[in-house]
Design an enzyme around this catalytic site. Structure first.
Site, PDB file in Angstrom:
ATOM      1  N   ASP A  13      -5.537  34.950  -8.521  1.00 16.66           N
ATOM      2  CA  ASP A  13      -5.728  35.868  -7.493  1.00 16.66           C
ATOM      3  C   ASP A  13      -4.720  37.336  -7.262  1.00 16.66           C
ATOM      4  OD1 ASP A  13      -6.681  36.236  -4.975  1.00 16.66           O
ATOM      5  OD2 ASP A  13      -5.798  34.706  -3.926  1.00 16.66           O
ATOM      6  N   HIS A  30      -9.395  44.238 -11.507  1.00 16.14           N
ATOM      7  CA  HIS A  30      -9.872  43.040 -12.222  1.00 16.14           C
ATOM      8  C   HIS A  30     -10.015  43.618 -13.686  1.00 16.14           C
ATOM      9  CE1 HIS A  30     -11.384  41.311  -8.670  1.00 16.14           C
ATOM     10  NE2 HIS A  30     -12.168  42.330  -8.372  1.00 16.14           N
ATOM     11  N   LEU A 124      -6.999  25.686 -28.787  1.00 15.29           N
ATOM     12  CA  LEU A 124      -7.169  25.607 -27.385  1.00 15.29           C
ATOM     13  C   LEU A 124      -8.606  25.627 -26.988  1.00 15.29           C
ATOM     14  CD1 LEU A 124      -5.441  26.297 -24.830  1.00 15.29           C
ATOM     15  CD2 LEU A 124      -6.061  28.574 -25.207  1.00 15.29           C
TER      16      LEU A 124
HETATM   17  C1  FPP Z   1      -9.214  37.476  -7.663  1.00 15.23           C
HETATM   18  O1  FPP Z   1      -8.518  38.476  -6.918  1.00 15.23           O
HETATM   19  C2  FPP Z   1      -9.687  37.808  -8.793  1.00 15.23           C
HETATM   20  C3  FPP Z   1     -10.981  37.631  -9.095  1.00 15.23           C
HETATM   21  C4  FPP Z   1     -12.082  37.517  -8.100  1.00 15.23           C
HETATM   22  C5  FPP Z   1     -11.668  37.982 -10.275  1.00 15.23           C
HETATM   23  C6  FPP Z   1     -10.948  37.441 -11.651  1.00 15.23           C
HETATM   24  C7  FPP Z   1     -11.677  37.904 -12.896  1.00 15.23           C
HETATM   25  C8  FPP Z   1     -11.049  38.323 -14.051  1.00 15.23           C
HETATM   26  C9  FPP Z   1      -9.785  38.598 -13.978  1.00 15.23           C
HETATM   27  C10 FPP Z   1     -11.975  38.789 -15.075  1.00 15.23           C
HETATM   28  C11 FPP Z   1     -11.995  37.491 -16.031  1.00 15.23           C
HETATM   29  C12 FPP Z   1     -12.455  37.658 -17.137  1.00 15.23           C
HETATM   30  C13 FPP Z   1     -12.710  36.717 -18.267  1.00 15.23           C
HETATM   31  C14 FPP Z   1     -13.409  36.762 -19.586  1.00 15.23           C
HETATM   32  C15 FPP Z   1     -12.167  35.309 -17.786  1.00 15.23           C
HETATM   33  P1  FPP Z   1      -9.113  39.334  -5.739  1.00 15.23           P
HETATM   34  O2  FPP Z   1     -10.192  40.400  -6.201  1.00 15.23           O
HETATM   35  O3  FPP Z   1      -9.491  38.165  -4.685  1.00 15.23           O
HETATM   36  O4  FPP Z   1      -7.664  39.801  -5.191  1.00 15.23           O
HETATM   37  P2  FPP Z   1      -7.231  40.328  -3.591  1.00 15.23           P
HETATM   38  O5  FPP Z   1      -7.185  38.627  -2.915  1.00 15.23           O
HETATM   39  O6  FPP Z   1      -5.862  40.911  -3.668  1.00 15.23           O
HETATM   40  O7  FPP Z   1      -8.300  41.195  -3.109  1.00 15.23           O
END
Ligand code: FPP
Length: 238
Positions: A13, A30, A124
């Site tokens: 997050d 992201h 893993l």
């Molecule tokens: C939460 O931060 C994050 C997500 C909803 C997306 C996470 C996805 C990735 C990091 C890509 C992963 C890729 C692979 C291949 C596993 P948020 O957008 O909710 O952040 P905020 O709360 O600060 O708005």
């Protein structure tokens, strides 16, 4: 340090807030998050953790602005395609769990190809929860359980029920990490975290380093897991 968790799961997050802090669009958060995924996966393998699972996209995330959803899907395809070679080299098995019927075809195809290619790997196991929610999982398990004629007219059997969850065969998480200061489960694994240790950190996901991962492992190592038993009972078993 002893006591390495067998299964670590992470609610990644804070990507959006990380981007905002740098004056960037959310998608760049992201993108930076993908690099943190790489670091965490590498560290989990180094530490001999058997399962690393990551909450990448929830059922509720489909309600985000369309350009962010599409950007995330694009990023996912790129990341999976770009990392398959490294996964193979490091003996990592890759799996996706969730309601994948909702995913665009291109994403589905990329996932299946990488799952198939990495299936024989014995190191893993990396699990990405995509289009997943804990309530969805319990309901789909219940639907399949109810269709099982061999179970008709008998009391509900917990083990049998668990065998219908999307996580069947995967040990429940020993440690759940959530970044960015939020302290809630957000409809992630619900059934499976019955005895999981929780660790919350203020670090935003893109900044989550190997040192931060180690801190979480150290805290886990210092916890005593009693599974409902008394301290004396646990100590007598040691
Ligand atoms: C939460 O931060 C994050 C997500 C909803 C997306 C996470 C996805 C990735 C990091 C890509 C992963 C890729 C692979 C291949 C596993 P948020 O957008 O909710 O952040 P905020 O709360 O600060 O708005």
């Amino acid at each position: 340090m002893n006591n390495i968790p067998r299964h670590v799961t992470i609610i990644m997050d804070g990507n959006g807030r990380w981007a905002k802090k740098q004056g960037l669009k959310r998608i760049f958060g992201h993108k930076a998050g993908v690099e943190a995924v790489r670091q965490a996966t590498e560290y989990a393998a180094e530490k001999g953790i058997d399962y690393l699972s990551l909450f990448a996209f929830s059922e509720e995330n489909w309600n985000r602005p369309q350009d962010e959803v599409m950007g995330l899907m694009e990023l996912m395809v790129e990341a999976i395609a770009g990392e398959t070679k490294t996964l193979m080299k490091n003996n990592v098995r890759f799996r996706v769990i969730g309601d994948t019927s909702k995913l665009p075809d291109r994403v589905k195809e990329k996932i299946s190809a990488t799952e198939e290619q990495t299936a024989p790997n014995k190191g893993l196991c990396m699990i990405v929860f995509l289009s997943y929610s804990g309530k969805w999982d319990i309901i789909q398990a219940m639907e399949r359980y109810m269709k099982d004629d061999t179970l008709k007219n008998s009391p509900v059997n917990q083990e049998k029920f668990e065998s219908y969850l999307s996580t069947a065969g995967i040990p429940d998480p020993d440690l759940l990490i959530r970044t960015s200061g939020e302290q809630r489960i957000s409809n992630y694994l619900l059934w499976q975290v019955a005895y999981t240790e929780f660790y919350f950190t203020d670090v935003l996901w893109p900044d989550f380093s190997k040192t931060d991962f180690q801190k979480a492992l150290d805290v886990f190592s210092s916890r005593e897991r009693r599974y409902g038993k008394t301290e004396e009972q646990v100590n007598n078993l040691k």
